[in-house]
Design a protein around this motif. Structure first.
Motif, PDB file in Angstrom:
ATOM      1  N   ASP A 142     -59.645 -70.238  -0.136  1.00  0.00           N
ATOM      2  CA  ASP A 142     -58.240 -70.578   0.091  1.00  0.00           C
ATOM      3  C   ASP A 142     -57.315 -69.490  -0.435  1.00  0.00           C
ATOM      4  OD1 ASP A 142     -58.018 -73.146   1.441  1.00  0.00           O
ATOM      5  OD2 ASP A 142     -59.142 -73.927  -0.259  1.00  0.00           O
ATOM      6  N   HIS A 143     -56.129 -69.418   0.148  1.00  0.00           N
ATOM      7  CA  HIS A 143     -55.137 -68.432  -0.268  1.00  0.00           C
ATOM      8  C   HIS A 143     -54.648 -68.744  -1.685  1.00  0.00           C
ATOM      9  CE1 HIS A 143     -54.723 -66.651   3.761  1.00  0.00           C
ATOM     10  NE2 HIS A 143     -54.850 -67.890   4.218  1.00  0.00           N
ATOM     11  N   TRP A 144     -54.878 -67.808  -2.593  1.00  0.00           N
ATOM     12  CA  TRP A 144     -54.356 -67.865  -3.951  1.00  0.00           C
ATOM     13  C   TRP A 144     -54.784 -69.117  -4.730  1.00  0.00           C
ATOM     14  CZ3 TRP A 144     -52.265 -63.678  -6.102  1.00  0.00           C
ATOM     15  CH2 TRP A 144     -51.841 -62.648  -5.245  1.00  0.00           C
ATOM     16  N   HIS A 145     -55.919 -69.689  -4.342  1.00  0.00           N
ATOM     17  CA  HIS A 145     -56.390 -70.889  -5.042  1.00  0.00           C
ATOM     18  C   HIS A 145     -57.908 -70.914  -5.020  1.00  0.00           C
ATOM     19  CE1 HIS A 145     -56.107 -75.018  -6.580  1.00  0.00           C
ATOM     20  NE2 HIS A 145     -57.157 -75.265  -5.816  1.00  0.00           N
ATOM     21  N   ARG A 146     -58.510 -71.154  -6.165  1.00  0.00           N
ATOM     22  CA  ARG A 146     -59.971 -71.269  -6.272  1.00  0.00           C
ATOM     23  C   ARG A 146     -60.365 -72.717  -5.990  1.00  0.00           C
ATOM     24  NH1 ARG A 146     -63.668 -72.854 -10.240  1.00  0.00           N
ATOM     25  NH2 ARG A 146     -65.674 -71.732 -10.225  1.00  0.00           N
ATOM     26  N   SER A 173     -56.275 -77.029   0.170  1.00  0.00           N
ATOM     27  CA  SER A 173     -55.780 -76.346  -1.028  1.00  0.00           C
ATOM     28  C   SER A 173     -54.863 -75.186  -0.670  1.00  0.00           C
ATOM     29  CB  SER A 173     -56.952 -75.843  -1.873  1.00  0.00           C
ATOM     30  OG  SER A 173     -57.720 -76.919  -2.365  1.00  0.00           O
ATOM     31  N   SER A 174     -54.938 -74.718   0.586  1.00  0.00           N
ATOM     32  CA  SER A 174     -53.946 -73.737   1.062  1.00  0.00           C
ATOM     33  C   SER A 174     -53.449 -74.187   2.432  1.00  0.00           C
ATOM     34  CB  SER A 174     -54.497 -72.313   1.060  1.00  0.00           C
ATOM     35  OG  SER A 174     -55.612 -72.163   1.921  1.00  0.00           O
ATOM     36  N   ASP A 175     -53.968 -73.596   3.504  1.00  0.00           N
ATOM     37  CA  ASP A 175     -53.432 -73.896   4.829  1.00  0.00           C
ATOM     38  C   ASP A 175     -54.492 -74.422   5.793  1.00  0.00           C
ATOM     39  OD1 ASP A 175     -54.756 -71.483   4.864  1.00  0.00           O
ATOM     40  OD2 ASP A 175     -53.287 -70.451   6.119  1.00  0.00           O
ATOM     41  N   GLY A 176     -55.544 -75.034   5.264  1.00  0.00           N
ATOM     42  CA  GLY A 176     -56.571 -75.623   6.104  1.00  0.00           C
ATOM     43  C   GLY A 176     -56.307 -77.081   6.404  1.00  0.00           C
ATOM     44  N   GLU A 177     -57.139 -77.653   7.263  1.00  0.00           N
ATOM     45  CA  GLU A 177     -56.903 -79.013   7.770  1.00  0.00           C
ATOM     46  C   GLU A 177     -57.667 -80.079   7.001  1.00  0.00           C
ATOM     47  OE1 GLU A 177     -58.106 -80.459  11.990  1.00  0.00           O
ATOM     48  OE2 GLU A 177     -56.181 -79.414  12.174  1.00  0.00           O
ATOM     49  N   LEU A 178     -58.810 -79.706   6.373  1.00  0.00           N
ATOM     50  CA  LEU A 178     -59.653 -80.662   5.670  1.00  0.00           C
ATOM     51  C   LEU A 178     -59.684 -80.357   4.180  1.00  0.00           C
ATOM     52  CD1 LEU A 178     -62.773 -80.853   8.046  1.00  0.00           C
ATOM     53  CD2 LEU A 178     -60.728 -82.308   8.057  1.00  0.00           C
ATOM     54  N   VAL A 179     -59.958 -81.382   3.374  1.00  0.00           N
ATOM     55  CA  VAL A 179     -60.120 -81.162   1.934  1.00  0.00           C
ATOM     56  C   VAL A 179     -61.400 -80.361   1.701  1.00  0.00           C
ATOM     57  CG1 VAL A 179     -58.874 -83.271   1.369  1.00  0.00           C
ATOM     58  CG2 VAL A 179     -61.380 -83.330   1.587  1.00  0.00           C
ATOM     59  N   PRO A 180     -61.539 -79.700   0.533  1.00  0.00           N
ATOM     60  CA  PRO A 180     -62.699 -78.838   0.305  1.00  0.00           C
ATOM     61  C   PRO A 180     -64.038 -79.514   0.554  1.00  0.00           C
ATOM     62  CG  PRO A 180     -61.046 -78.424  -1.365  1.00  0.00           C
ATOM     63  CD  PRO A 180     -60.548 -79.595  -0.567  1.00  0.00           C
ATOM     64  N   ARG A 181     -64.222 -80.743   0.069  1.00  0.00           N
ATOM     65  CA  ARG A 181     -65.502 -81.445   0.284  1.00  0.00           C
ATOM     66  C   ARG A 181     -65.788 -81.626   1.770  1.00  0.00           C
ATOM     67  NH1 ARG A 181     -67.862 -85.014  -3.736  1.00  0.00           N
ATOM     68  NH2 ARG A 181     -67.001 -84.598  -5.818  1.00  0.00           N
ATOM     69  N   ALA A 182     -64.752 -81.919   2.543  1.00  0.00           N
ATOM     70  CA  ALA A 182     -64.946 -82.141   3.972  1.00  0.00           C
ATOM     71  C   ALA A 182     -65.284 -80.839   4.691  1.00  0.00           C
ATOM     72  CB  ALA A 182     -63.703 -82.789   4.577  1.00  0.00           C
ATOM     73  N   VAL A 183     -64.687 -79.725   4.268  1.00  0.00           N
ATOM     74  CA  VAL A 183     -65.048 -78.429   4.847  1.00  0.00           C
ATOM     75  C   VAL A 183     -66.526 -78.148   4.607  1.00  0.00           C
ATOM     76  CG1 VAL A 183     -64.671 -75.941   4.738  1.00  0.00           C
ATOM     77  CG2 VAL A 183     -62.713 -77.490   4.624  1.00  0.00           C
ATOM     78  N   ALA A 184     -66.972 -78.371   3.366  1.00  0.00           N
ATOM     79  CA  ALA A 184     -68.378 -78.139   3.047  1.00  0.00           C
ATOM     80  C   ALA A 184     -69.286 -79.051   3.864  1.00  0.00           C
ATOM     81  CB  ALA A 184     -68.608 -78.353   1.548  1.00  0.00           C
ATOM     82  N   ARG A 185     -68.935 -80.342   3.969  1.00  0.00           N
ATOM     83  CA  ARG A 185     -69.754 -81.276   4.756  1.00  0.00           C
ATOM     84  C   ARG A 185     -69.801 -80.862   6.220  1.00  0.00           C
ATOM     85  NH1 ARG A 185     -67.224 -85.402   1.595  1.00  0.00           N
ATOM     86  NH2 ARG A 185     -65.778 -85.830   3.309  1.00  0.00           N
ATOM     87  N   HIS A 186     -68.681 -80.397   6.751  1.00  0.00           N
ATOM     88  CA  HIS A 186     -68.625 -79.965   8.151  1.00  0.00           C
ATOM     89  C   HIS A 186     -69.640 -78.859   8.416  1.00  0.00           C
ATOM     90  CE1 HIS A 186     -66.875 -78.810  12.044  1.00  0.00           C
ATOM     91  NE2 HIS A 186     -66.958 -77.567  11.619  1.00  0.00           N
ATOM     92  N   TYR A 187     -69.657 -77.841   7.568  1.00  0.00           N
ATOM     93  CA  TYR A 187     -70.596 -76.743   7.767  1.00  0.00           C
ATOM     94  C   TYR A 187     -72.036 -77.162   7.466  1.00  0.00           C
ATOM     95  CZ  TYR A 187     -67.212 -73.153   8.926  1.00  0.00           C
ATOM     96  OH  TYR A 187     -66.273 -72.396   9.581  1.00  0.00           O
ATOM     97  N   THR A 235     -67.328 -63.530  10.132  1.00  0.00           N
ATOM     98  CA  THR A 235     -66.852 -64.813   9.617  1.00  0.00           C
ATOM     99  C   THR A 235     -66.075 -65.605  10.665  1.00  0.00           C
ATOM    100  OG1 THR A 235     -64.691 -64.019   8.851  1.00  0.00           O
ATOM    101  CG2 THR A 235     -66.547 -63.700   7.350  1.00  0.00           C
ATOM    102  N   ASP A 236     -65.866 -66.891  10.349  1.00  0.00           N
ATOM    103  CA  ASP A 236     -64.995 -67.751  11.151  1.00  0.00           C
ATOM    104  C   ASP A 236     -63.532 -67.629  10.761  1.00  0.00           C
ATOM    105  OD1 ASP A 236     -66.634 -69.098  12.978  1.00  0.00           O
ATOM    106  OD2 ASP A 236     -67.184 -70.651  11.541  1.00  0.00           O
ATOM    107  N   ASP A 237     -63.250 -67.614   9.433  1.00  0.00           N
ATOM    108  CA  ASP A 237     -61.883 -67.768   8.928  1.00  0.00           C
ATOM    109  C   ASP A 237     -61.317 -69.090   9.435  1.00  0.00           C
ATOM    110  OD1 ASP A 237     -59.440 -67.387   7.760  1.00  0.00           O
ATOM    111  OD2 ASP A 237     -58.888 -65.606   8.908  1.00  0.00           O
ATOM    112  N   SER A 238     -62.088 -70.150   9.264  1.00  0.00           N
ATOM    113  CA  SER A 238     -61.735 -71.447   9.849  1.00  0.00           C
ATOM    114  C   SER A 238     -60.621 -72.139   9.079  1.00  0.00           C
ATOM    115  CB  SER A 238     -62.973 -72.350   9.876  1.00  0.00           C
ATOM    116  OG  SER A 238     -62.619 -73.642  10.345  1.00  0.00           O
ATOM    117  N   HIS A 239     -59.633 -72.638   9.817  1.00  0.00           N
ATOM    118  CA  HIS A 239     -58.577 -73.491   9.295  1.00  0.00           C
ATOM    119  C   HIS A 239     -58.633 -74.886   9.915  1.00  0.00           C
ATOM    120  CE1 HIS A 239     -57.050 -69.457   8.394  1.00  0.00           C
ATOM    121  NE2 HIS A 239     -56.214 -69.996   7.533  1.00  0.00           N
ATOM    122  N   HIS A 240     -59.248 -74.983  11.109  1.00  0.00           N
ATOM    123  CA  HIS A 240     -59.288 -76.245  11.854  1.00  0.00           C
ATOM    124  C   HIS A 240     -60.728 -76.509  12.293  1.00  0.00           C
ATOM    125  CE1 HIS A 240     -54.960 -75.678  11.927  1.00  0.00           C
ATOM    126  NE2 HIS A 240     -55.155 -74.483  12.451  1.00  0.00           N
TER     127      HIS A 240
END
Length: 304
Positions: A48-52, A22-36, A173-178
């Motif tokens: 995400d930057h400027w996006h909920r 949704s901003s500058d990350g590598e995975l879609v939101p669902r995948a980020v959540a599943r990863h963690y 925090t991580d501030d993870s993008h990848h």
């Protein structure tokens, strides 16, 4: 500020600064959540930057919507502010860069909790920031900024705020993008129930500590002293302002200053220590360093 060790609730491991496609990350939101979730986390905030961004929660993982907004800091620096738990999209701001106070006010009005992100990476001067009432605290450690350019540790910025009387909590925090490369390096342990209202209340009240490795089992503060119990550590330090502090270091010849080791492991790592707390200290916070050099940071602690 509440002590997480004297509060009710579970210990929840939280990733509170993450990015998706949704901003500058590598995975879609669902995948980020599943990863963690697969990594054993209990809470993840999508910022995400400027996006909920949103993703569904599960019984094991609470997903909080969030945002990272730009703001204007002193000396014309471009600051970043996390808005954790917001209930509306920031499109109404139309990319407007407000000052720190106004940015925090928007986040609070949207139901969220505001934290100033990575002030060292941003280039803000220590002592050059005043934390407004609308912003709860700052990030003291951001693993992504540390991995990229070695500017992830903002402890001096935090100490200057504490010294000036802004007794604010600080996130780790991580501030993870990848995910997989810049994830699971740093996290926040929150004492709360596994619900959004409980977690957000804990973030407002400082019922948490941050870590890149060590676990702090207990912090007991009394008149003139603090007792810390933790996983094996090479040092435990009580930072008390510009001119005072106490510490213990591991080993038979480990340096002690205004403190004593109460318990060690068989190979001489510290697992319990008592540290003097000067009565004139403007603030007091604890840092634990483990044998691998990883750290944990408590919020300011005071005598019970």
């Amino acid at each position: 500020m509440d002590s997480p060790w004297r509060s009710n609730g579970d210990w929840l491991r939280a990733a509170l600064h993450t990015h998706s496609t949704s901003s500058d990350g590598e995975l879609v939101p669902r995948a980020v959540a599943r990863h963690y979730g697969r990594a054993g986390y209990d809470v993840v905030a999508l910022t995400d930057h400027w996006h909920r961004s949103t993703a569904p929660s599960t019984p094991e993982l609470l997903v909080l919507p969030g945002v990272e907004l730009n703001c204007a800091l002193p000396d014309e620096r471009d600051g970043h502010v996390l808005g954790i738990g917001i209930d509306r999209d920031p499109t109404e701001l139309e990319g407007e860069r407000r000052d720190l106070a106004a940015t925090g006010e928007w986040i609070v009005a949207a139901g969220g909790v505001a934290y100033l992100a990575h002030p060292y990476w941003t280039g803000a001067r220590p002592g050059g920031i005043e934390l407004p009432e609308s912003v709860t605290g700052i990030e003291v450690f951001n693993a992504g900024c540390e991995l990229e350019v070695g500017r992830g540790l903002s402890s001096v910025h935090w100490d200057e705020l504490l010294e000036a009387g802004a007794l604010c909590p600080a996130l780790v925090t991580d501030d993870s993008h990848h995910p997989g490369f810049d994830s699971d390096h740093a996290w926040t342990w929150i004492r709360a129930e596994r619900t959004a209202p409980s977690v957000l209340d804990a973030l407002r009240r400082g019922r948490f500590y941050g870590s890149s490795g060590p676990v702090i089992h207990d912090v007991e503060s009394g008149e003139g002293e603090v007792v810390v119990r933790c996983t094996p550590a090479r040092s435990v330090t009580l930072l008390c302002g510009r001119t005072s502090g106490t510490a213990v270091n591991a080993g038979r010849l480990g340096y002690r200053y205004g403190a004593e080791v109460l318990e060690t492991t068989a190979d001489d790592w510290i697992v319990a220590a008592r540290l003097d707390l000067p009565g004139t200290a403007p603030f007091a916070r604890i840092e634990v360093v483990d044998p691998k050099g990883r750290r944990a940071w408590t919020n300011p602690v005071w005598p019970a």
